[in-house]
Design an enzyme around this catalytic site. Structure first.
Site, PDB file in Angstrom:
ATOM      1  N   ASP A  37      -2.922   6.283   5.169  1.00  0.00           N
ATOM      2  CA  ASP A  37      -2.628   5.270   4.058  1.00  0.00           C
ATOM      3  C   ASP A  37      -2.116   3.996   5.135  1.00  0.00           C
ATOM      4  O   ASP A  37      -1.260   4.312   5.802  1.00  0.00           O
ATOM      5  CB  ASP A  37      -1.702   5.860   2.970  1.00  0.00           C
ATOM      6  CG  ASP A  37      -1.292   4.395   2.009  1.00  0.00           C
ATOM      7  OD1 ASP A  37      -2.230   4.043   1.539  1.00  0.00           O
ATOM      8  OD2 ASP A  37      -0.221   4.290   2.059  1.00  0.00           O
ATOM      9  N   ASP A  71      -1.210   8.473  -3.435  1.00  0.00           N
ATOM     10  CA  ASP A  71      -1.577   9.198  -2.152  1.00  0.00           C
ATOM     11  C   ASP A  71      -1.658  10.518  -2.684  1.00  0.00           C
ATOM     12  O   ASP A  71      -2.207  11.403  -1.701  1.00  0.00           O
ATOM     13  CB  ASP A  71      -0.551   8.895  -0.811  1.00  0.00           C
ATOM     14  CG  ASP A  71      -0.919   7.725  -0.540  1.00  0.00           C
ATOM     15  OD1 ASP A  71      -1.866   6.946  -0.692  1.00  0.00           O
ATOM     16  OD2 ASP A  71       0.382   7.177  -0.068  1.00  0.00           O
TER      17      ASP A  71
END
Length: 752
Positions: A432, A649
């Protein structure tokens, strides 16, 4: 009538943990697991020989309390011939002397040594022998007093219709002792027959010595857990009406104010309310340098206060503290069973019966070959002794314990053994962007409003709508408004639009603040974004993350401003990506930013967008799908690790083969991930993968040595090339070799 139905939810499972004493080999592990799995309501049972502990997953039973369930499970273990006991609530056993438990071994050595001396003398041509009665006096206490544990455990195994190491030792040494008695009692008067008392006594002594060395090594593998428990101080300085009062940490409650003096350990998690200091968090995060803490900063229990007297407000106590969660993670990983161990357990389940068969074939074979009965029996005894599967049961768990312990000291928390075993196969790592590869603290660097607009007034309204959001870009807007000393009013009717932005009312204006993608979607509803397209494209090309502000009025939607945000790479992020690439791994950055901003940041980090190393404009809900596509890419698929830190996430972390959460992220992300990187440093990713590789290598080496001793030793013993004494030494050596090899992880990891 509606015939469709959904499957009923699965039964609620809970974990029951307790200790088991008396297990000696992989066969014991299988026996305890089978006994537990026969108990009604047990979904799965996992026994760890190295920690002598059991974890049982049981289905919820409304008619039984947790204590009743545990009592039923412990009774099943006791009926199987082993000694169950509750695990200490205060953590692992305290550090004991390195020579603890050596007394019986020393006694065995003292009684066996005189029996061995004549054998040593023969090497120099001296032929003498102790009288038969003296051999009997020396060997019998070793056989039946020191060796009583083998008879007891072997008898329980026999009653259960299984075999274990104790049964093999009891059978082998009893045969040697019984043969010696028979030869002594049937010998013609005045003759001195060759007896084998020394073989049975020395084998028992060597096995005891091996188990003692094994136990000593086991205590070293639990050092990481003991070190973590030692971080918790016993008392805290509670700040009350009458000043400071020392109270047990167990009595500290949420909201209490605690004084921490210079050099003391912080007892619980809290927020710094008075003072400023430097805090040493090395045992928790692996970070060697102290970190500065000011008023309002979070403090973690177990870390060491620096030079300042501080007052903290308690935010978490007991099992809810960060340290307690870390200890649980490490304990769970050490108690878990790696997939490769399940195969070993299956082999061990049939190993002892096979060995008994080989020993019988050896006995019959030598008799048919014309050998004397005593010689045939001695060769069969050697087969029994060398084949004990102690090392098989220790090969995997000792390596797992050592690996997770080393990881904890490096600031890498591994959730389970399966993750540790799988991580070494990872060939693709997806990161990420925000908060993982970048600082996650973007700043509002550009603000362009519609001509004739009061920029400060508009920014104040935008900050008002964003004031309730925890998104990094929203915080950047708030910081910009505070820097301009703008008054931010309370918003109305604020609503988050997933993956797109926020809308709400502020000071009479209805604003929509979000991504350019959302603005393009709004064009279908009358928004004209064309005049802003060129400026937005230029900002994106410069690497800025661009958001827009639209206002809804009676005339429709009108674009009022563009917001440009800049973020900086984390220290070490580019180095981490370069190291992973140097190892031949594919690296990918996943971002919700517009393509231009994502690609600009990727280039700063050393990634190549032209090689597919950037996935931009990915909505939070689509991250898991992107990870699934990465797993399916390439011939035969890929093993993908996902590294992230935010709530959005969590699905992607769970979808990856190996999820890695940054320790500076959210609890949700840490729960979904198999590995937590406590420092939030991208460079720990390579260390975690390297540690997995080292641990798996140790497991394979251990299994090789465990099988090698048996595969090579059994034929040699059957063919008469190994005496029972040498076989006993080899068997003990196999266990010690496996334990020592696992402990080498602590010596070799990260010396670079």
């Amino acid at each position: 009538m509606n015939t469709s139905s959904t499957p009923p939810p699965g039964p609620t499972l809970s974990d029951v943990d307790f200790g088991v004493s008396g297990m000696t080999c992989a066969s014991c592990v299988g026996r305890v697991e089978r006994a537990l799995q026969r108990v009604p309501g047990v979904a799965q049972a996992s026994v760890n020989l190295a920690t002598e502990s059991v974890r049982v997953q049981v289905k919820a039973d409304a008619g039984q309390t947790a204590a009743q369930t545990q009592a039923r499970l412990m009774r099943a273990v006791r009926d199987a011939g082993y000694e169950p006991h509750p695990l200490s609530a205060d953590g692992p056993p305290q550090q004991v002397s390195a020579w603890a438990g050596f007394g019986p071994v020393a006694l065995g050595i003292a009684l066996s040594l005189p029996l061995v001396l004549p054998m040593v003398g023969m090497l120099w041509g001296a032929h003498w022998m102790l009288p038969a009665w003296l051999q009997f006096v020396l060997a019998t206490p070793v056989q039946f007093v020191l060796g009583a544990r083998f008879y007891k455990a072997g008898w329980h195994a026999l009653k259960a219709g299984t075999g274990n190491m104790d049964l093999l030792v009891a059978l082998g040494t009893s045969a040697g002792w019984g043969l010696s008695m028979w030869l002594w009692l049937t010998a013609p008067s005045g003759t001195e027959p060759h007896l084998y008392f020394e073989a049975s006594a020395v084998v028992i002594t060597l096995v005891m010595l091996g188990k003692w060395l094994e136990g000593r090594a086991k205590r070293q593998t639990t050092e990481a857990i003991r070190a973590l428990h030692a971080l918790r101080p016993d008392t805290a300085h509670l700040l009350g009406r009458d000043g400071e009062v020392d109270v047990p940490v167990a009595e500290v409650m949420l909201g209490d104010r605690i004084v921490v003096r210079p050099g003391e350990r912080i007892p619980v998690d809290g927020v710094l309310r008075e003072g400023h200091t430097q805090v040493d968090e090395s045992m928790l995060t692996g970070e060697p340098l102290p970190v500065s803490r000011e008023t309002g900063d979070a403090l973690t229990g177990g870390s060491i206060n620096g030079e300042g007297r501080i007052v903290l407000e308690v935010q978490a106590v007991g099992n809810e503290t960060v340290l307690a969660r870390i200890i649980r993670l490490v304990e769970d990983a050490q108690a878990g069973k790696a997939p490769i161990q399940r195969l070993v357990d299956k082999v061990a389940a049939v190993f002892v019966p096979v060995v008994l068969g080989i020993a019988l074939v050896t006995l019959v074979g030598w008799l048919l070959a014309g050998a004397p009965a005593e010689e045939a029996l001695i060769h069969a005894v050697a087969v029994l002794v060398i084949a004990c599967p102690c090392a098989l049961g220790l090969a995997t768990p000792t390596a797992i314990m050592a690996g997770t312990g080393v990881a904890a000291k490096q600031g890498i928390l591994i959730k389970d053994a399966q993750t540790l075993e799988l991580a070494h196969r990872v060939d693709t790592v997806a990161f990420d962007k925000t908060g993982t590869l970048t600082q996650g603290k973007p700043q509002l660097t550009r603000f362009m409003a519609l001509p004739g607009t009061d920029e400060n007034a508009l920014l104040a309204r935008v900050a008002s709508v964003q004031s309730g959001s925890e998104h990094p870009l929203a915080r950047a807007v708030m910081q910009a408004a505070q820097a301009r000393q703008l008054e931010v009013a309370t918003p109305e009717q604020v609503r988050a639009v997933a993956g797109r932005g926020t809308e709400g009312r502020a000071q009479g204006s209805e604003l929509l603040i979000g991504s350019l993608r959302w603005m393009r979607e709004l064009e279908l509803r009358g928004l004209d974004a064309a005049p802003w397209a060129e400026a937005a494209a230029q900002w994106q090309q410069d690497g800025a993350t661009v958001s827009a502000v639209a206002e809804r009025s009676a005339q429709g939607l009108e674009l009022r401003a563009l917001l440009g945000f800049g973020d900086e790479p984390k220290p070490g992020a580019a180095e981490a990506l370069a190291e992973l690439k140097a190892r031949g791994l594919r690296t990918v950055m996943v971002s919700g930013d517009n393509r231009g901003a994502a690609q600009a940041m990727a280039r700063r980090l050393g990634l190549d967008p032209d090689q597919g190393e950037v996935l931009a404009e990915v909505l939070p809900a689509d991250k898991a799908a992107q990870i699934a596509r990465l797993r399916d890419a390439g011939q035969g698929g890929r093993i993908v690790a996902m590294v992230g830190d935010g709530v959005n996430d969590a699905p992607a972390l769970a979808a990856a083969d190996v999820g890695m959460a940054m320790g500076n992220g959210t609890d949700v992300a840490m729960h979904a991930a198999g590995i937590t990187l406590m420092r939030g440093d991208p460079r720990l990713v390579a260390q975690a993968l390297d540690l997995s590789r080292r641990t798996v290598a140790k497991i394979r080496q251990n299994l090789f040595w465990a099988f090698a001793f048996n595969v090579a030793g059994i034929p040699l013993a059957a063919l008469g090339y190994l005496s029972p004494v040498v076989a006993g030494a080899a068997m003990a050596l196999s266990s010690v070799t496996v334990m020592t090899n696992a402990l080498l992880l602590k010596k070799t990891a990260y010396t670079r």
